[in-house]
Motif scaffolding. Structure first.
Motif, PDB file in Angstrom:
ATOM      1  N   ILE A 223       0.789  -1.235   0.000  1.00 14.43           N
ATOM      2  CA  ILE A 223       0.000   0.000   0.000  1.00 14.43           C
ATOM      3  C   ILE A 223       0.821   1.285   0.000  1.00 14.43           C
ATOM      4  N   ARG A 224       1.849   1.315   0.830  1.00 21.31           N
ATOM      5  CA  ARG A 224       2.626   2.547   0.982  1.00 21.31           C
ATOM      6  C   ARG A 224       3.189   3.038  -0.338  1.00 21.31           C
ATOM      7  N   GLU A 225       3.465   2.090  -1.213  1.00 18.52           N
ATOM      8  CA  GLU A 225       4.085   2.460  -2.480  1.00 18.52           C
ATOM      9  C   GLU A 225       3.135   3.305  -3.326  1.00 18.52           C
ATOM     10  N   PHE A 226       1.829   3.067  -3.183  1.00 19.83           N
ATOM     11  CA  PHE A 226       0.871   3.833  -3.987  1.00 19.83           C
ATOM     12  C   PHE A 226       0.379   5.088  -3.261  1.00 19.83           C
ATOM     13  N   ARG A 227       0.801   5.229  -2.019  1.00 16.78           N
ATOM     14  CA  ARG A 227       0.544   6.501  -1.331  1.00 16.78           C
ATOM     15  C   ARG A 227       1.430   7.579  -1.908  1.00 16.78           C
ATOM     16  N   ASP A 228       2.561   7.162  -2.447  1.00 19.48           N
ATOM     17  CA  ASP A 228       3.480   8.069  -3.108  1.00 19.48           C
ATOM     18  C   ASP A 228       2.799   8.597  -4.379  1.00 19.48           C
ATOM     19  N   LYS A 229       2.549   9.901  -4.387  1.00 21.23           N
ATOM     20  CA  LYS A 229       1.778  10.504  -5.483  1.00 21.23           C
ATOM     21  C   LYS A 229       2.495  10.403  -6.828  1.00 21.23           C
ATOM     22  N   ASN A 230       3.785  10.100  -6.781  1.00 23.70           N
ATOM     23  CA  ASN A 230       4.559  10.022  -8.027  1.00 23.70           C
ATOM     24  C   ASN A 230       4.636   8.621  -8.608  1.00 23.70           C
ATOM     25  N   MET A 231       3.841   7.701  -8.052  1.00 23.67           N
ATOM     26  CA  MET A 231       3.949   6.295  -8.455  1.00 23.67           C
ATOM     27  C   MET A 231       3.732   6.095  -9.960  1.00 23.67           C
ATOM     28  N   VAL A 232       2.724   6.776 -10.521  1.00 27.28           N
ATOM     29  CA  VAL A 232       2.449   6.621 -11.955  1.00 27.28           C
ATOM     30  C   VAL A 232       3.669   7.055 -12.768  1.00 27.28           C
ATOM     31  N   LYS A 233       4.182   8.234 -12.405  1.00 24.86           N
ATOM     32  CA  LYS A 233       5.363   8.767 -13.097  1.00 24.86           C
ATOM     33  C   LYS A 233       6.545   7.811 -12.971  1.00 24.86           C
ATOM     34  N   THR A 234       6.757   7.349 -11.742  1.00 23.15           N
ATOM     35  CA  THR A 234       7.890   6.449 -11.474  1.00 23.15           C
ATOM     36  C   THR A 234       7.809   5.187 -12.327  1.00 23.15           C
ATOM     37  N   ILE A 235       6.632   4.576 -12.345  1.00 25.49           N
ATOM     38  CA  ILE A 235       6.475   3.319 -13.089  1.00 25.49           C
ATOM     39  C   ILE A 235       6.638   3.564 -14.590  1.00 25.49           C
ATOM     40  N   ARG A 236       6.038   4.650 -15.090  1.00 19.41           N
ATOM     41  CA  ARG A 236       6.170   4.956 -16.520  1.00 19.41           C
ATOM     42  C   ARG A 236       7.633   5.176 -16.895  1.00 19.41           C
ATOM     43  N   LYS A 237       8.360   5.855 -15.992  1.00 17.82           N
ATOM     44  CA  LYS A 237       9.782   6.149 -16.267  1.00 17.82           C
ATOM     45  C   LYS A 237      10.601   4.858 -16.359  1.00 17.82           C
ATOM     46  N   VAL A 238      10.338   3.944 -15.437  1.00 15.98           N
ATOM     47  CA  VAL A 238      11.092   2.681 -15.435  1.00 15.98           C
ATOM     48  C   VAL A 238      10.742   1.848 -16.677  1.00 15.98           C
ATOM     49  N   LEU A 239       9.468   1.839 -17.043  1.00 15.68           N
ATOM     50  CA  LEU A 239       9.051   1.118 -18.263  1.00 15.68           C
ATOM     51  C   LEU A 239       9.811   1.659 -19.472  1.00 15.68           C
ATOM     52  N   GLU A 240       9.906   2.993 -19.515  1.00  7.73           N
ATOM     53  CA  GLU A 240      10.585   3.643 -20.631  1.00  7.73           C
ATOM     54  C   GLU A 240      12.083   3.315 -20.629  1.00  7.73           C
ATOM     55  N   LYS A 241      12.649   3.378 -19.422  1.00  5.64           N
ATOM     56  CA  LYS A 241      14.087   3.105 -19.274  1.00  5.64           C
ATOM     57  C   LYS A 241      14.477   1.759 -19.882  1.00  5.64           C
ATOM     58  N   TYR A 242      13.641   0.751 -19.654  1.00 10.04           N
ATOM     59  CA  TYR A 242      13.970  -0.593 -20.152  1.00 10.04           C
ATOM     60  C   TYR A 242      13.254  -0.917 -21.466  1.00 10.04           C
ATOM     61  N   LYS A 243      12.550   0.067 -22.024  1.00  7.17           N
ATOM     62  CA  LYS A 243      11.753  -0.153 -23.241  1.00  7.17           C
ATOM     63  C   LYS A 243      10.838  -1.372 -23.055  1.00  7.17           C
ATOM     64  N   CYS A 244      10.136  -1.348 -21.935  1.00 11.41           N
ATOM     65  CA  CYS A 244       9.252  -2.454 -21.571  1.00 11.41           C
ATOM     66  C   CYS A 244       7.808  -2.026 -21.808  1.00 11.41           C
ATOM     67  N   SER A 245       7.061  -2.830 -22.549  1.00 16.35           N
ATOM     68  CA  SER A 245       5.652  -2.519 -22.787  1.00 16.35           C
ATOM     69  C   SER A 245       4.847  -2.754 -21.504  1.00 16.35           C
ATOM     70  N   PRO A 246       3.946  -1.827 -21.153  1.00 13.62           N
ATOM     71  CA  PRO A 246       3.162  -1.995 -19.909  1.00 13.62           C
ATOM     72  C   PRO A 246       2.355  -3.290 -19.881  1.00 13.62           C
ATOM     73  N   GLU A 247       1.997  -3.789 -21.057  1.00 16.01           N
ATOM     74  CA  GLU A 247       1.218  -5.043 -21.128  1.00 16.01           C
ATOM     75  C   GLU A 247       1.997  -6.228 -20.568  1.00 16.01           C
ATOM     76  N   LEU A 248       3.299  -6.079 -20.440  1.00 17.43           N
ATOM     77  CA  LEU A 248       4.126  -7.196 -19.954  1.00 17.43           C
ATOM     78  C   LEU A 248       4.226  -7.230 -18.435  1.00 17.43           C
ATOM     79  N   ILE A 249       3.659  -6.203 -17.805  1.00 18.29           N
ATOM     80  CA  ILE A 249       3.824  -6.065 -16.355  1.00 18.29           C
ATOM     81  C   ILE A 249       2.491  -6.256 -15.620  1.00 18.29           C
ATOM     82  N   GLN A 250       2.541  -7.002 -14.521  1.00 14.91           N
ATOM     83  CA  GLN A 250       1.366  -7.165 -13.674  1.00 14.91           C
ATOM     84  C   GLN A 250       1.769  -6.833 -12.246  1.00 14.91           C
ATOM     85  N   ILE A 251       0.871  -6.191 -11.531  1.00 17.52           N
ATOM     86  CA  ILE A 251       1.185  -5.814 -10.150  1.00 17.52           C
ATOM     87  C   ILE A 251       0.191  -6.488  -9.203  1.00 17.52           C
TER      88      ILE A 251
END
Ligand code: C2E
Ligand code: MG
Ligand code: MG
Ligand code: MG
Length: 275
Positions: A120-148
């Motif tokens: 839970i705490r991880e999504f309390r961080d208001k920057n979570m969307v940005k953070t996840i998008r940035k990491v996806l971009e960094k590794y050129k990973c399609s979001p469809e490949l990730i499940q949380i």
């Protein structure tokens, strides 16, 4: 015996309380170092599609082998990390590792999704969307490949926190699938299924454990499978350890399974060999 004296308050700790406490303090200290030195690593638990037999995804699980403390299991590590806030660092590490590995497999032409556990705490961080998008971009990973994955406890808290729900909705719209883990063991509120864009249910291993020995449990599991599917969710059984359990789950129409019957958690190289 250790005595803590503070004003008029006197608390005594038994020897075993004290050793538990000092192990906890040690874990906190060593964990910080392990995170700084990137000493944690990841194992992958394969998940098999029941109909096709294909390995379609793996669950990334944190592993920690400390030179002083020895192996620290997630069961011991995660609650302490949640308490101290270090869970955010573990989450970040698992996010990076999962995206990196999913991208490597995609580049090799292996269609395999990677899911990881979140708190839970991880999504309390208001920057979570940005953070996840940035990491996806960094590794050129399609979001469809990730499940949380998160547990019912997480979802229940999310109900009270709009910002968390909104972040999860955004990430789901990106293509990330959210998984309700340990389904059936939480606080019996089904409202999270209405509140959150869940795509997948994992029936907790405590149900699967004796499913072939109790008719009542078999009916319960069958009901959970039908319940999930009627909501257009993919239903996964965890902790499948025997051929009998697998056959039963196939018979009741469960979509996917994971557990020692398929494979224990293994390295990325071993996953590739399995495919
Ligand atoms: P989980 O998400 O339900 O993960 C499945 C657990 O069941 C894993 O334990 C896995 O090794 C174990 N398992 C797999 N097959 C079988 C089987 O056939 N029988 C039995 N009895 N167990 C099986 P593990 O790796 O010890 O993780 C325990 C829990 O710790 C996980 O449960 C998850 O809630 C949490 N966890 C693990 N890694 C992370 C992480 O990176 N972040 C967070 N927040 N939690 C994590
Ligand atoms: Mg999980
Ligand atoms: Mg689980
Ligand atoms: Mg669990």
């Amino acid at each position: 015996k250790v005595k803590l004296e503070g004003g008029s308050m006197i608390a005594t700790l038994s020897k075993s309380d004290h050793s538990k406490l000092s192990r906890k303090v040690q874990i906190e200290k060593r964990l910080l170092e392990a995170l700084n030195h990137r000493d944690l690593h990841v194992m992958f638990l394969p998940q098999q599609d029941v109909k096709t037999g294909a390995i379609t995804s793996v669950e990334a699980l944190v592993r920690w082998e400390d030179s002083v403390l020895g192996t620290v299991s997630p069961e011991e590590l995660i609650p302490i990390a949640e308490e101290t806030g270090l869970i955010n660092e573990i989450g970040q590490f698992m996010l990076e590792k999962s995206c990196e590995q999913a991208a490597i497999w995609a580049q090799k032409g292996m269609p395999i999704k990677v899911s990881f556990n979140s708190s839970i705490r991880e999504f309390r961080d208001k920057n979570m969307v940005k953070t996840i998008r940035k990491v996806l971009e960094k590794y050129k990973c399609s979001p469809e490949l990730i499940q949380i994955e998160f547990t019912e406890k997480f979802a229940l808290e999310a109900e009270a926190e709009k910002a968390i729900v909104q972040q999860i909705q955004k990430l789901q719209q990106d293509g990330i699938v959210f998984v309700l883990d340990d389904f059936g063991t939480g606080y019996a509120s089904l409202r999270y299924l209405q509140m959150l864009p869940i795509g997948k249910l994992k029936i907790d291993k405590s149900f699967i454990n004796s499913v072939t020995k109790q008719e009542k449990l078999e009916k319960l599991v069958q009901g959970l499978v039908q319940f999930g599917q009627s909501l257009d969710l993919q239903v996964v059984a965890e902790g499948v350890e025997s051929a009998e359990q697998f056959a039963l789950l196939k018979r009741v129409g469960c979509d996917a399974v994971q557990g020692y019957y398929i494979s224990p958690p293994i390295s990325a190289e071993e996953v590739e060999k399995m495919l």
